[in-house]
Design an enzyme around this catalytic site. Structure first.
Site, PDB file in Angstrom:
ATOM      1  N   HIS A  94     -55.209   8.947  32.853  1.00  0.00           N
ATOM      2  CA  HIS A  94     -55.817   9.943  33.739  1.00  0.00           C
ATOM      3  C   HIS A  94     -55.357  11.356  33.413  1.00  0.00           C
ATOM      4  O   HIS A  94     -54.436  11.565  32.617  1.00  0.00           O
ATOM      5  CB  HIS A  94     -55.494   9.622  35.209  1.00  0.00           C
ATOM      6  CG  HIS A  94     -54.037   9.752  35.542  1.00  0.00           C
ATOM      7  ND1 HIS A  94     -53.093   8.849  35.129  1.00  0.00           N
ATOM      8  CD2 HIS A  94     -53.362  10.707  36.235  1.00  0.00           C
ATOM      9  CE1 HIS A  94     -51.890   9.225  35.560  1.00  0.00           C
ATOM     10  NE2 HIS A  94     -52.032  10.354  36.228  1.00  0.00           N
ATOM     11  N   ASP A  96     -54.242  14.605  35.823  1.00  0.00           N
ATOM     12  CA  ASP A  96     -53.942  14.918  37.226  1.00  0.00           C
ATOM     13  C   ASP A  96     -54.956  15.914  37.789  1.00  0.00           C
ATOM     14  O   ASP A  96     -55.273  16.917  37.143  1.00  0.00           O
ATOM     15  CB  ASP A  96     -52.546  15.541  37.352  1.00  0.00           C
ATOM     16  CG  ASP A  96     -51.449  14.567  36.946  1.00  0.00           C
ATOM     17  OD1 ASP A  96     -51.658  13.350  37.045  1.00  0.00           O
ATOM     18  OD2 ASP A  96     -50.375  15.046  36.521  1.00  0.00           O
ATOM     19  N   HIS A 250     -52.663  11.130  30.429  1.00  0.00           N
ATOM     20  CA  HIS A 250     -51.367  10.441  30.366  1.00  0.00           C
ATOM     21  C   HIS A 250     -51.428   9.119  31.116  1.00  0.00           C
ATOM     22  O   HIS A 250     -52.371   8.858  31.876  1.00  0.00           O
ATOM     23  CB  HIS A 250     -50.232  11.318  30.884  1.00  0.00           C
ATOM     24  CG  HIS A 250     -50.368  11.740  32.312  1.00  0.00           C
ATOM     25  ND1 HIS A 250     -51.170  12.778  32.709  1.00  0.00           N
ATOM     26  CD2 HIS A 250     -49.796  11.259  33.441  1.00  0.00           C
ATOM     27  CE1 HIS A 250     -51.085  12.927  34.016  1.00  0.00           C
ATOM     28  NE2 HIS A 250     -50.263  12.011  34.487  1.00  0.00           N
ATOM     29  N   ARG A 265     -42.116  15.151  40.750  1.00  0.00           N
ATOM     30  CA  ARG A 265     -43.218  15.821  40.026  1.00  0.00           C
ATOM     31  C   ARG A 265     -43.686  17.060  40.768  1.00  0.00           C
ATOM     32  O   ARG A 265     -43.918  17.014  41.974  1.00  0.00           O
ATOM     33  CB  ARG A 265     -44.403  14.863  39.851  1.00  0.00           C
ATOM     34  CG  ARG A 265     -45.417  15.377  38.852  1.00  0.00           C
ATOM     35  CD  ARG A 265     -46.619  14.463  38.734  1.00  0.00           C
ATOM     36  NE  ARG A 265     -47.650  14.840  39.671  1.00  0.00           N
ATOM     37  CZ  ARG A 265     -48.803  14.208  39.815  1.00  0.00           C
ATOM     38  NH1 ARG A 265     -49.070  13.141  39.079  1.00  0.00           N
ATOM     39  NH2 ARG A 265     -49.695  14.612  40.692  1.00  0.00           N
TER      40      ARG A 265
HETATM   41  C1  SIN Z   1     -48.023  10.596  36.719  1.00  0.00           C
HETATM   42  O1  SIN Z   1     -49.059  10.025  36.462  1.00  0.00           O
HETATM   43  O2  SIN Z   1     -47.997  11.752  37.118  1.00  0.00           O
HETATM   44  C2  SIN Z   1     -46.704   9.867  36.538  1.00  0.00           C
HETATM   45  C3  SIN Z   1     -46.382   9.646  35.114  1.00  0.00           C
HETATM   46  C4  SIN Z   1     -45.129   8.873  34.947  1.00  0.00           C
HETATM   47  O3  SIN Z   1     -44.528   8.447  35.941  1.00  0.00           O
HETATM   48  O4  SIN Z   1     -44.704   8.656  33.811  1.00  0.00           O
END
Ligand code: SIN
Length: 276
Positions: A94, A96, A250, A265
């Site tokens: 995805h 973000d 990612h 995050r």
């Molecule tokens: C995310 O998708 O923001 C998390 C990525 C992760 O935990 O590696």
């Protein structure tokens, strides 16, 4: 500060930096523009306030509507998997916030506790993926737009999921975003073209039948999953990874059952996809 590319095309590791230092910010920003994914190693004693201050140098913080916030720091989203849980946050490929009118510029993930092995994050360069398409396919995609939505990912449909029942995700009533974006965007900073659809949030391509849209999206998703366009981040506690949401996908690798993985995050506001 040393900047070491992770692959031939995407990502770099930075050693010897301190995110608290304002004087090194321009070099970090240039590395982010050049590599789209930046792993800044060994930021072991920074605090949530340092993390916030670093993010604010890139732009205003976009407070996540759905992730559980860190106590006392609503700007920081919790990304957590406990030893007895089976689902990880962000397991599907995805980008973000692609469901927003002005999708987030980037996300800054700080590793606080990591499993002894596994729990890596994979990234794809959407610019490399676009450039590897044939000229007729590029021409076809260039005129198309696609719908992105938050509803099926964060709304009532996931009420029974482990993420919702454990409280990692909430506020399903806020999952009301539907937005149309070009299938191919010009990166607002670099001008580089890249594919801008993703398997989690994109729902369909405007103007095509459902069958045509599904087939085209599946073809693009298979194309983007070629390892030539990827880089992989192996985490140590104290590492911070920053990625560009307009240039990458990612995916969190969920291969560490029985161990805790705890990250913070922060997402930074973007600008219209046509240009900042
Ligand atoms: C995310 O998708 O923001 C998390 C990525 C992760 O935990 O590696």
């Amino acid at each position: 500060m040393q900047i070491i590319p992770l692959t031939g095309g995407l990502g770099a590791e930075i050693q010897g930096a301190d995110i608290r230092s304002t004087s090194s910010f321009q070099q970090i920003f240039e590395a982010f523009k050049d590599h789209s994914v930046i792993v800044i190693r060994n930021q072991t004693d920074i605090t949530p306030d340092d993390h916030i201050a670093f993010a604010q140098r890139f732009g205003p913080i976009n407070v996540n509507r759905f992730f559980k916030p860190v106590e006392g720091h609503p700007q920081i989203a919790t990304v957590l998997k406990e030893p007895d849980q089976t689902e990880a946050v962000g397991e599907g490929w995805h980008t973000d916030h692609s469901y927003d009118d002005e999708p987030a510029m980037g996300s800054i993930l700080r590793a606080i506790e990591v499993p002894p092995i596994g729990g890596d994050t994979l990234f794809v360069s959407m610019g490399m993926a676009y450039e590897a398409l044939s000229t007729p396919m590029k021409r076809f995609l260039d005129g198309l737009s696609a719908w992105h939505s938050s509803r099926h990912v964060f709304g009532a449909e996931i009420a029974e999921s482990e993420a919702a029942t454990s409280g990692r995700l909430g506020n399903a009533q806020n999952a009301t975003q539907d937005v149309l974006h070009p299938v191919v965007i010009r990166h607002p900073l670099s001008g580089r073209k890249g594919i801008y659809v993703n398997p989690v949030f994109t729902t369909r391509i405007e103007g095509l039948t459902q069958t045509e849209s599904d087939a085209l999206l599946q073809m693009l998703y298979a194309h983007c999953q070629q390892p030539e366009f990827h880089c992989r981040v192996r985490w140590n506690a104290g590492d911070i990874t920053l990625w560009d949401n307009r240039a990458t996908w990612h995916k969190a690798i969920n291969d560490y059952h029985g161990y805790r993985r705890y990250m913070h995050r922060i997402t930074v506001e973007g600008c219209p996809l046509q240009g900042c």
